[in-house]
Design a protein around this motif. Structure first.
Motif, mmCIF file in Angstrom:
data_model
loop_
_atom_site.group_PDB
_atom_site.id
_atom_site.type_symbol
_atom_site.label_atom_id
_atom_site.label_comp_id
_atom_site.label_asym_id
_atom_site.label_seq_id
_atom_site.Cartn_x
_atom_site.Cartn_y
_atom_site.Cartn_z
ATOM 1 N N LEU A 1 0.817 -1.223 0.000
ATOM 2 C CA LEU A 1 0.000 0.000 0.000
ATOM 3 C C LEU A 1 0.849 1.271 0.000
ATOM 4 C CD1 LEU A 1 -3.056 0.883 0.245
ATOM 5 C CD2 LEU A 1 -2.643 1.121 2.673
ATOM 6 N N LYS A 2 1.749 1.366 0.991
ATOM 7 C CA LYS A 2 2.524 2.594 1.176
ATOM 8 C C LYS A 2 3.398 2.886 -0.056
ATOM 9 C CE LYS A 2 5.429 4.834 4.666
ATOM 10 N NZ LYS A 2 4.576 5.966 5.072
ATOM 11 N N GLU A 3 3.995 1.839 -0.563
ATOM 12 C CA GLU A 3 4.864 1.957 -1.744
ATOM 13 C C GLU A 3 4.089 2.521 -2.957
ATOM 14 O OE1 GLU A 3 6.119 -2.007 -2.738
ATOM 15 O OE2 GLU A 3 6.466 -1.441 -4.837
ATOM 16 N N VAL A 4 2.894 1.966 -3.218
ATOM 17 C CA VAL A 4 2.109 2.418 -4.376
ATOM 18 C C VAL A 4 1.612 3.850 -4.167
ATOM 19 C CG1 VAL A 4 0.022 1.995 -5.767
ATOM 20 C CG2 VAL A 4 1.456 0.067 -5.044
ATOM 21 N N VAL A 5 1.166 4.153 -2.936
ATOM 22 C CA VAL A 5 0.689 5.517 -2.634
ATOM 23 C C VAL A 5 1.809 6.521 -2.902
ATOM 24 C CG1 VAL A 5 -0.002 7.072 -0.752
ATOM 25 C CG2 VAL A 5 -1.122 4.855 -1.015
ATOM 26 N N VAL B 1 -8.187 -0.386 7.910
ATOM 27 C CA VAL B 1 -7.797 0.029 6.556
ATOM 28 C C VAL B 1 -7.629 1.543 6.495
ATOM 29 C CG1 VAL B 1 -8.666 0.246 4.181
ATOM 30 C CG2 VAL B 1 -8.725 -1.969 5.339
ATOM 31 N N SER B 2 -8.549 2.258 7.149
ATOM 32 C CA SER B 2 -8.465 3.718 7.191
ATOM 33 C C SER B 2 -7.134 4.159 7.813
ATOM 34 C CB SER B 2 -9.655 4.246 7.987
ATOM 35 O OG SER B 2 -9.512 5.607 8.230
ATOM 36 N N ASN B 3 -6.744 3.516 8.926
ATOM 37 C CA ASN B 3 -5.462 3.843 9.575
ATOM 38 C C ASN B 3 -4.291 3.610 8.622
ATOM 39 O OD1 ASN B 3 -7.067 4.236 11.804
ATOM 40 N ND2 ASN B 3 -6.373 2.396 12.901
ATOM 41 N N LEU B 4 -4.340 2.489 7.897
ATOM 42 C CA LEU B 4 -3.252 2.167 6.967
ATOM 43 C C LEU B 4 -3.182 3.193 5.829
ATOM 44 C CD1 LEU B 4 -3.695 -1.719 6.767
ATOM 45 C CD2 LEU B 4 -1.795 -0.484 7.846
ATOM 46 N N LEU B 5 -4.348 3.628 5.356
ATOM 47 C CA LEU B 5 -4.375 4.633 4.284
ATOM 48 C C LEU B 5 -3.764 5.944 4.764
ATOM 49 C CD1 LEU B 5 -7.932 4.019 2.744
ATOM 50 C CD2 LEU B 5 -5.746 3.723 1.567
ATOM 51 N N VAL B 6 -4.151 6.353 5.985
ATOM 52 C CA VAL B 6 -3.633 7.612 6.541
ATOM 53 C C VAL B 6 -2.116 7.508 6.736
ATOM 54 C CG1 VAL B 6 -3.665 9.120 8.570
ATOM 55 C CG2 VAL B 6 -5.820 8.268 7.611
ATOM 56 N N GLU B 7 -1.664 6.384 7.289
ATOM 57 C CA GLU B 7 -0.216 6.169 7.477
ATOM 58 C C GLU B 7 0.544 6.197 6.158
ATOM 59 O OE1 GLU B 7 -0.891 3.002 10.996
ATOM 60 O OE2 GLU B 7 0.763 2.488 9.605
ATOM 61 N N ALA B 8 -0.111 5.685 5.113
ATOM 62 C CA ALA B 8 0.547 5.629 3.797
ATOM 63 C C ALA B 8 0.632 7.008 3.149
ATOM 64 C CB ALA B 8 -0.198 4.659 2.886
ATOM 65 N N VAL C 1 -18.692 4.180 11.241
ATOM 66 C CA VAL C 1 -18.177 5.525 11.532
ATOM 67 C C VAL C 1 -16.670 5.416 11.745
ATOM 68 C CG1 VAL C 1 -18.287 7.493 13.097
ATOM 69 C CG2 VAL C 1 -20.356 6.199 12.571
ATOM 70 N N LEU C 2 -15.889 6.161 10.963
ATOM 71 C CA LEU C 2 -14.430 6.073 11.039
ATOM 72 C C LEU C 2 -13.831 7.294 11.725
ATOM 73 C CD1 LEU C 2 -13.622 4.777 7.440
ATOM 74 C CD2 LEU C 2 -13.949 3.455 9.535
ATOM 75 N N ASN C 3 -12.737 7.068 12.431
ATOM 76 C CA ASN C 3 -11.970 8.174 12.998
ATOM 77 C C ASN C 3 -10.744 8.423 12.137
ATOM 78 O OD1 ASN C 3 -13.554 8.589 15.392
ATOM 79 N ND2 ASN C 3 -12.796 6.584 16.046
ATOM 80 N N VAL C 4 -10.612 9.666 11.667
ATOM 81 C CA VAL C 4 -9.420 10.037 10.905
ATOM 82 C C VAL C 4 -8.886 11.344 11.478
ATOM 83 C CG1 VAL C 4 -10.199 8.915 8.759
ATOM 84 C CG2 VAL C 4 -10.695 11.342 9.145
ATOM 85 N N PRO C 5 -7.592 11.626 11.299
ATOM 86 C CA PRO C 5 -7.054 12.903 11.768
ATOM 87 C C PRO C 5 -7.761 14.072 11.073
ATOM 88 C CG PRO C 5 -5.288 11.411 11.048
ATOM 89 C CD PRO C 5 -6.583 10.790 10.635
ATOM 90 N N ALA C 6 -7.799 15.228 11.748
ATOM 91 C CA ALA C 6 -8.552 16.386 11.241
ATOM 92 C C ALA C 6 -8.106 16.814 9.846
ATOM 93 C CB ALA C 6 -8.413 17.558 12.216
#
Lengths: 212, 212
Positions: free
Chosen positions: B137-141, B161-168, B180-185
């Motif tokens: 994931l991170k590599e492609v992003v 998955v949301s956490n992994l996307l944000v980290e990537a 309901v997902l929690n994401v950084p502001a």
């Protein structure tokens, strides 16, 4: 075109309020103010009051709304005080995904059949829903008293399917095919364009961030 | 929460106007009035003028708008003067349907990868898009400079998955999971609830028909 006195955005917000009220109810909350609802769903208190005012007086001034009553009332406004039998046409990836979608059942939509022309699919069950041949459309619509049909076929078959749904007696169509459909005036048609959701994100990523 | 000065409904209408302008342009139409746009898309002329006025002055009084210019300008406001690389997480029915969805590419969204953990799916191609393992994931992003991720996994995996996307490094998430997902502001999140579309139909079938 008929006059729409209540904006569609207000109906969408009612749908959001009802989900929030259902959560509150499950948590045992008995009364709620318009400010609480506003904060809970992220709109202004004035907007909540305006949206509810379209449908008459609900709350008691200074006390707020009874959660159960308001929830029941909004569900009734949305027509969700009733189990709606729904059919899907197209058992491809999208039709299958919609058939599996738990959100429909939670809100009172009951998928009673999915239709396709592929002999390899007919007779199978998707999430306990039978795949029927198109030739049985009218029969199932009549037997199950289906008012709502979902179109999940490729664009070049969408008008043909729409005509068959109308002939079978369906009164409302949710169209996922990227195609403008013609339906008689008495049939409700709603087109779902999934890319609009991405466009709101790109607007937020580009314009909003640049100018605010 | 940041203040949203431009209502989301206005952004959705801009998206609709841009599609209409694109049709007019293809038909060789050079100028258009706000009344024409209003009639073409089914909103009031005052609404069209108000929506466009959020973003400055475009037309010439008494002459109207140049179709190409207005189209280009709206696409720019929507952030669509640019090809957006997008990834999808989840190669189930919904992810596959989204990957095949022609409407995304038409609006400048380019699906550059679909991610799944199922070894039977990894390495396959869906609509010429490769299915990658989550470990890439991170590599492609990073390689494709992806800002937008679509979540099409079951609800109980959506937050992970949301956490992994944000980290990537993804900056905007379109979530199809009923969760309901929690994401950084600083990350834009949009939840798609497909049942809202059915609820607008049932409102129209029940309330609107009864009271108007």
């Amino acid at each position: 075109m008929k006059t729409l006195k209540i904006p569609e955005a207000a109906i969408m917000r009612l749908s959001v309020y009802s989900r929030y009220l259902s959560q509150l109810d499950r948590r045992g909350v008995v009364t709620v103010s318009s400010n609480d609802i506003a904060e809970g769903v992220g709109v202004s208190p004035a907007q909540v009051r305006k949206d509810l005012a379209y449908f008459g007086e609900f709350g008691t001034r200074g006390v707020g709304y009874n959660v159960k009553d308001l929830h029941r009332h909004i569900m009734k406004i949305l027509g969700l005080n009733y189990q709606w039998p729904v059919i899907i046409v197209g058992a491809g990836n999208l039709g299958t995904a919609l058939c599996m979608y738990a959100g429909f059942r939670e809100r009172g939509f009951n998928i009673v059949g999915i239709f396709d022309n592929d002999p390899n699919k007919i007779g199978h069950r998707l999430n306990n829903v039978e795949v029927y041949p198109m030739s049985r459309l009218k029969e199932v619509v009549e037997e199950e008293d289906v008012k709502i049909g979902i179109i999940a076929v490729p664009a070049d078959h969408a008008q043909e399917v729409s005509n068959l749904l109308v002939e079978a007696g369906v009164k409302a169509i949710l169209n996922f095919a990227p195609k403008v459909l013609n339906v008689p005036a008495e049939v409700e048609l709603r087109n779902v364009d999934l890319s609009v959701n991405l466009e709101i994100l790109t607007f937020n990523l580009s314009y909003r961030r640049k100018y605010y």
